[in-house]
Design a protein around this motif. Sequence first.
Motif, PDB file in Angstrom:
ATOM      1  N   GLU B   6     -11.371  22.273 -23.629  1.00 47.75           N
ATOM      2  CA  GLU B   6     -11.102  23.693 -23.911  1.00 47.75           C
ATOM      3  C   GLU B   6     -11.318  24.766 -22.846  1.00 47.75           C
ATOM      4  N   ILE B   7     -12.388  24.570 -22.376  1.00 45.42           N
ATOM      5  CA  ILE B   7     -12.784  25.553 -21.248  1.00 45.42           C
ATOM      6  C   ILE B   7     -11.705  25.407 -20.167  1.00 45.42           C
ATOM      7  N   THR B   8     -11.216  24.439 -19.824  1.00 46.10           N
ATOM      8  CA  THR B   8     -10.070  24.356 -18.710  1.00 46.10           C
ATOM      9  C   THR B   8      -8.990  25.361 -19.225  1.00 46.10           C
ATOM     10  N   GLN B   9      -8.596  25.048 -20.673  1.00 44.76           N
ATOM     11  CA  GLN B   9      -7.467  25.900 -21.161  1.00 44.76           C
ATOM     12  C   GLN B   9      -7.850  27.345 -21.145  1.00 44.76           C
ATOM     13  N   ILE B  10      -9.122  27.836 -21.638  1.00 41.16           N
ATOM     14  CA  ILE B  10      -9.274  29.284 -21.577  1.00 41.16           C
ATOM     15  C   ILE B  10      -9.149  29.726 -19.965  1.00 41.16           C
ATOM     16  N   LEU B  11      -9.566  28.997 -19.033  1.00 37.15           N
ATOM     17  CA  LEU B  11      -9.684  29.451 -17.614  1.00 37.15           C
ATOM     18  C   LEU B  11      -8.249  29.642 -17.301  1.00 37.15           C
ATOM     19  N   SER B  12      -7.429  28.788 -17.725  1.00 34.25           N
ATOM     20  CA  SER B  12      -5.934  28.757 -17.177  1.00 34.25           C
ATOM     21  C   SER B  12      -5.185  30.152 -17.625  1.00 34.25           C
ATOM     22  N   PHE B  13      -5.954  30.889 -18.437  1.00 34.33           N
ATOM     23  CA  PHE B  13      -5.172  32.270 -18.525  1.00 34.33           C
ATOM     24  C   PHE B  13      -5.687  33.280 -17.572  1.00 34.33           C
ATOM     25  N   TYR B  14      -6.736  33.147 -16.889  1.00 32.56           N
ATOM     26  CA  TYR B  14      -7.353  33.910 -15.888  1.00 32.56           C
ATOM     27  C   TYR B  14      -6.915  33.641 -14.574  1.00 32.56           C
ATOM     28  N   GLN B  24     -15.012  38.345 -19.459  1.00 34.53           N
ATOM     29  CA  GLN B  24     -14.256  38.015 -20.620  1.00 34.53           C
ATOM     30  C   GLN B  24     -13.858  36.539 -20.902  1.00 34.53           C
ATOM     31  N   VAL B  25     -13.959  35.674 -19.702  1.00 38.11           N
ATOM     32  CA  VAL B  25     -14.111  34.178 -19.843  1.00 38.11           C
ATOM     33  C   VAL B  25     -15.003  33.724 -20.510  1.00 38.11           C
ATOM     34  N   LEU B  26     -16.471  34.231 -20.211  1.00 40.99           N
ATOM     35  CA  LEU B  26     -17.669  33.736 -21.017  1.00 40.99           C
ATOM     36  C   LEU B  26     -17.556  34.344 -22.522  1.00 40.99           C
ATOM     37  N   GLN B  27     -17.016  35.209 -23.006  1.00 41.89           N
ATOM     38  CA  GLN B  27     -16.946  35.900 -24.169  1.00 41.89           C
ATOM     39  C   GLN B  27     -15.860  34.683 -24.859  1.00 41.89           C
ATOM     40  N   ASP B  28     -14.780  34.325 -24.239  1.00 41.57           N
ATOM     41  CA  ASP B  28     -13.922  33.439 -24.796  1.00 41.57           C
ATOM     42  C   ASP B  28     -14.467  32.028 -25.292  1.00 41.57           C
ATOM     43  N   ILE B  29     -15.287  31.588 -24.126  1.00 42.76           N
ATOM     44  CA  ILE B  29     -15.818  30.497 -24.208  1.00 42.76           C
ATOM     45  C   ILE B  29     -16.907  30.484 -25.312  1.00 42.76           C
ATOM     46  N   SER B  40     -20.282  24.336 -19.268  1.00 40.19           N
ATOM     47  CA  SER B  40     -19.355  25.497 -19.140  1.00 40.19           C
ATOM     48  C   SER B  40     -19.481  26.418 -18.091  1.00 40.19           C
ATOM     49  N   ILE B  41     -20.943  26.611 -17.839  1.00 42.13           N
ATOM     50  CA  ILE B  41     -21.189  27.652 -16.762  1.00 42.13           C
ATOM     51  C   ILE B  41     -20.907  27.062 -15.576  1.00 42.13           C
ATOM     52  N   LEU B  42     -21.178  25.706 -15.394  1.00 37.67           N
ATOM     53  CA  LEU B  42     -20.788  24.655 -14.255  1.00 37.67           C
ATOM     54  C   LEU B  42     -19.462  24.978 -13.827  1.00 37.67           C
ATOM     55  N   GLU B  43     -18.633  24.504 -14.927  1.00 38.25           N
ATOM     56  CA  GLU B  43     -16.910  24.650 -14.829  1.00 38.25           C
ATOM     57  C   GLU B  43     -16.516  25.941 -14.368  1.00 38.25           C
ATOM     58  N   VAL B  44     -17.271  27.208 -14.961  1.00 42.24           N
ATOM     59  CA  VAL B  44     -16.623  28.435 -14.709  1.00 42.24           C
ATOM     60  C   VAL B  44     -16.930  28.645 -13.117  1.00 42.24           C
ATOM     61  N   SER B  45     -18.357  28.322 -12.898  1.00 42.09           N
ATOM     62  CA  SER B  45     -18.520  28.725 -11.364  1.00 42.09           C
ATOM     63  C   SER B  45     -17.554  27.843 -10.224  1.00 42.09           C
ATOM     64  N   ASN B  46     -17.220  26.657 -10.814  1.00 40.92           N
ATOM     65  CA  ASN B  46     -16.374  25.879  -9.992  1.00 40.92           C
ATOM     66  C   ASN B  46     -14.919  26.701  -9.783  1.00 40.92           C
ATOM     67  N   TYR B  47     -14.558  27.026 -10.993  1.00 43.19           N
ATOM     68  CA  TYR B  47     -13.238  27.694 -11.129  1.00 43.19           C
ATOM     69  C   TYR B  47     -13.196  28.851 -10.301  1.00 43.19           C
ATOM     70  N   SER B  53     -25.515  30.122 -10.280  1.00 40.20           N
ATOM     71  CA  SER B  53     -26.770  30.805 -10.373  1.00 40.20           C
ATOM     72  C   SER B  53     -26.113  32.338 -10.775  1.00 40.20           C
ATOM     73  N   ARG B  54     -24.929  32.396 -10.145  1.00 40.63           N
ATOM     74  CA  ARG B  54     -24.674  33.900 -10.457  1.00 40.63           C
ATOM     75  C   ARG B  54     -23.923  33.993 -11.597  1.00 40.63           C
ATOM     76  N   VAL B  55     -23.147  33.041 -12.271  1.00 45.93           N
ATOM     77  CA  VAL B  55     -22.399  33.246 -13.522  1.00 45.93           C
ATOM     78  C   VAL B  55     -23.561  33.162 -14.419  1.00 45.93           C
ATOM     79  N   TYR B  56     -24.731  32.371 -14.350  1.00 43.26           N
ATOM     80  CA  TYR B  56     -26.003  32.256 -15.349  1.00 43.26           C
ATOM     81  C   TYR B  56     -26.602  33.777 -15.258  1.00 43.26           C
ATOM     82  N   GLY B  57     -26.737  34.242 -13.923  1.00 49.52           N
ATOM     83  CA  GLY B  57     -27.214  35.678 -13.841  1.00 49.52           C
ATOM     84  C   GLY B  57     -26.790  36.761 -14.910  1.00 49.52           C
ATOM     85  N   ILE B  58     -25.423  36.620 -14.777  1.00 49.39           N
ATOM     86  CA  ILE B  58     -24.432  37.541 -15.561  1.00 49.39           C
ATOM     87  C   ILE B  58     -24.860  37.229 -16.830  1.00 49.39           C
ATOM     88  N   ALA B  59     -24.544  36.266 -17.302  1.00 50.56           N
ATOM     89  CA  ALA B  59     -24.617  35.636 -18.760  1.00 50.56           C
ATOM     90  C   ALA B  59     -25.951  35.876 -19.451  1.00 50.56           C
TER      91      ALA B  59
END
Lengths: 648, 158
Positions: B6-14, B24-29, B40-47, B53-59
């Motif tokens: 699901e996460i990969t699918q969401i990310l593919s839109f961006y 927006q990605v985090l909101q969708d997830i 999911s946070i690791l996946e987003v940071s990879n993408y 840590s930055r993704v987590y910091g923002i979230a």
Amino acid sequence: MNKAPIKYKKFLVENVLFSQNHEFDNITINTLDRILDKKAEVPIVFACVSTNSIAGGIEGTIRFIEEYIQKNNSRLQLKIKGSLGWLDIEPLVYVQLPGKNRIVFKNANEENIQIILDSILNSVVPTEFTLGQFKLGDNEHWENVPFMDELDFFNAQKRIVYKNIGLINPECIDEYIATGGYVSLAKAVSRYTPEELCRFVEKSELRGRGGGGYSTGKKWLSTFNEISNQKFVICNADESDPGAFMDRMLIENDPHKLLEGIAIAAYAVGATKAYIYIRNKYKLSIERLEKAIDHAHEYGLLGHNILDSGFNLDIQIRKGAGAYVCGEESALIKSLEGKRAMPQSKPPYPSKHGLHGKPTLINNAETLANIPVIIEKGTDWFKDLGVAEARGTKTFSAVGSCQNLGAFEVELGTKLKDIVYHLLGGIKNDKQFKAIHLGGPSGGIVSKENLDTPIEYSSLREIGTDIGSGGMVILDENKCVIDFIKYYANFLQNESCGKCIPCREGSRKIYDIFYHITRKPMSVSKTITLERFKGVIELEGLAQVMKDTSLCGLGQTAAMPVLSSLRWFRDEYEEHIFDRYCKAGECKDLRTFIIDVEKCTGCTICAKKCPEGAIIGTQRNPYFIVENKCNGCGICYQVCKFGAISLK
Amino acid sequence: MAQLEEITQILSFYSKGDISSLIQVLQDIQETNGYLSEESILEVSNYYKIPSSRVYGIATYYNQFRFKPKAKFHFEICNGTGCYLENSELIGQYIETKISEYAKGRDLSKLVSIEKVPCMGTCAFSPVLLLNDELHIHLTKHKIDEIFENLDLKVQDE
């Protein structure tokens, strides 16, 4: 019901939007009246759908009406409208019989709707549910039913921004255009150059409605004067001020007005991309905005080559992730860039260096919604409203102890007294007025003596409060001011972004001081008592330092509620500090409970639950609370099955 | 694993290069999964090729995001000004007492969770409570008793 109605598209675009002087012949006027259902051929019932009325059960009402139509094979039609802004009487339905005025019924929930429909369809007015009637063309008036504009809630208002709310279907672009919508956009793109528009808005003396009160025209001009290949317009609809909902009211019930304002602003400053930054909690608003944007694209009012003028605009919705500090423009930009929303020191202003480093115009939703009407009626007309330095109207939302809750719009310069006692119907349950708080966490609270003050920037600042975004809270005599200010102090220390020290530490310290003055001494340690007094003595100084040294508006105004309450309710502070007593009984940790010996059966449940062991007695005999031990948690009050425990 | 797809699918839109869509990605997830898991946070940071840590910091900066799944019965008590003035705090306290009464010392954190949420916009009906997306209005102690009677907390014992 939700599809884009394209029945009148050709007619509206050609005859209304592209008409030369906007003076219409009789055929056009008749068609417009038909779109707005001014003349009903069959009985029509309109249901007002909004977040608030859904909570009140309008969905059940709609289901009932649909079944009713089917069951009785009735010619009755069901249509949707928005909310009128008056919340505590919702859900509302309007009924329009052929040849008769539209009549409004309150509290029309699932239980009451049958009675309402049965009687009104037989031309009998069910008086207990009747609110009033709208004057519609030359329709016959109902007897003994007041006109809507004669009701206290409405006759004190001057609705410009809220002109359409409750009167049109927010999901229908035809109805918006039929009320004169998008004509200003057509006028703007065909008759004005961008610079003329900026000067026009400057001349109208419109000031930003988000709280700062900066001249909108100046902002537009400085964005216009920047040279860049890309500019942005951002509409700030992130209403995170707790208990304020005037922008939601507007967006939910008249989304096209906001879109029109944004489109005009974008044309004026030369932007081709606009964002609406809206609170993610506003689900219905977002849904309706999305629909509105789709419909506007379909009508050629957004997108490529708007109304054949060569001007392009794309509007996107961005959902805010919940941070109060996003009301500050530089923080909002950070949030749109996908970063932590932390404010920046200014200058550079967003008009020079905004979103992605490009010139950006940020306006509040209400400010933008003022634009179409200014273009329609002219600057002189707008300047006649309000008072010097504060032109036009302002929307407010009222919650608390007043009789009528809701969102309303008044001319600037209206006296607070008129709003509280006339528009809002005074205080409910025959209680006395105590205080009114304006402007949310960055506003101030004032007492009864100040009710003669007109609502306008400078005189409100004189008495230590502010219009802010327009949230209004009314407290009655049984509410505690200290407890209320503590609520805002807690809110602000949670929402402080942590970038600058005065705000981060100061807001925390203010909350600590409030925490200490609203509880009894838990230990006998003398240092704690000393700290408590020290804090209280320094409270004013601390508030002043925060005001002077914080980076952004949030920190600078965070002390406003404290300073204003100290100014007008000093005696209440003294009572809390010296006597450790809260007259209103709202400060939970200062309460003491007593047991009514008559009612107590000695069931021991309170004694068992008391965490402090403060309740003593023998079984089957009345119990007693030892005052010195009681910490006021209220558990005994909650568990008592006989209602024997009450506040002292 | 289904979650990752699901996460990969969401990310593919961006677009990968445009970091401004992160929120927006985090909101969708969160909308699809109900919360932001560690994966999911690791996946987003990879993408986006940025430190997790930055993704987590923002979230963690924004109130909207939660990092634990909702319990079976999720109480959202409105803490807006209107509700606060109508004693929403006492209502929250009462719900807590009710829960501890049912818990009798057991850990019910997977079954019931309480959250204080900012104003929901139904100020005319305060105090309000959202229980698993069902709105309860004009709360009183009596109404909460009724709500609890209808919850099958007891069946979920073990």
